[in-house]
Design a protein around this motif. Structure first.
Motif, mmCIF file in Angstrom:
data_model
loop_
_atom_site.group_PDB
_atom_site.id
_atom_site.type_symbol
_atom_site.label_atom_id
_atom_site.label_comp_id
_atom_site.label_asym_id
_atom_site.label_seq_id
_atom_site.Cartn_x
_atom_site.Cartn_y
_atom_site.Cartn_z
ATOM 1 N N ILE A 51 0.217 8.167 3.298
ATOM 2 C CA ILE A 51 -0.921 7.331 2.872
ATOM 3 C C ILE A 51 -0.576 5.884 3.216
ATOM 4 O O ILE A 51 0.342 5.301 2.632
ATOM 5 N N TRP A 52 -1.313 5.344 4.172
ATOM 6 C CA TRP A 52 -1.072 3.972 4.581
ATOM 7 C C TRP A 52 -1.736 3.035 3.574
ATOM 8 O O TRP A 52 -2.884 3.226 3.204
ATOM 9 N N PRO A 53 -1.040 2.001 3.101
ATOM 10 C CA PRO A 53 -1.624 1.131 2.090
ATOM 11 C C PRO A 53 -2.764 0.266 2.624
ATOM 12 O O PRO A 53 -3.585 -0.216 1.846
ATOM 13 N N TRP A 54 -2.880 0.057 3.929
ATOM 14 C CA TRP A 54 -3.915 -0.814 4.460
ATOM 15 C C TRP A 54 -5.115 -0.059 5.011
ATOM 16 O O TRP A 54 -6.029 -0.655 5.517
ATOM 17 N N SER A 55 -5.131 1.258 4.863
ATOM 18 C CA SER A 55 -6.274 1.981 5.393
ATOM 19 C C SER A 55 -7.194 2.472 4.307
ATOM 20 O O SER A 55 -6.945 2.509 3.157
#
Length: 55
Positions: A51-55
């Protein structure tokens, strides 16, 4: 051409072969571990998506 005199080195060559052929292998075999691999789990591990924090 004169031949070599075997008296000085023949005894040492014979003793070294005796050491390498009889004594050394028995000492080396004591340190070799038997490799008994454990059976691997056949089911594959479930991976989670990142889980990418910026997406």
């Amino acid at each position: 051409m004169p031949q070599l005199n075997p008296a000085p080195w023949l005894l040492f060559m014979g003793l070294s072969w005796l050491v390498f052929a009889a004594i050394v292998p028995t000492k080396v075999v004591k340190y070799i571990e038997n490799y008994n691999p454990a059976p691997k789990n056949i089911s594959q591990a479930k991976t989670r998506t990142w889980i990418w924090p910026w997406s």
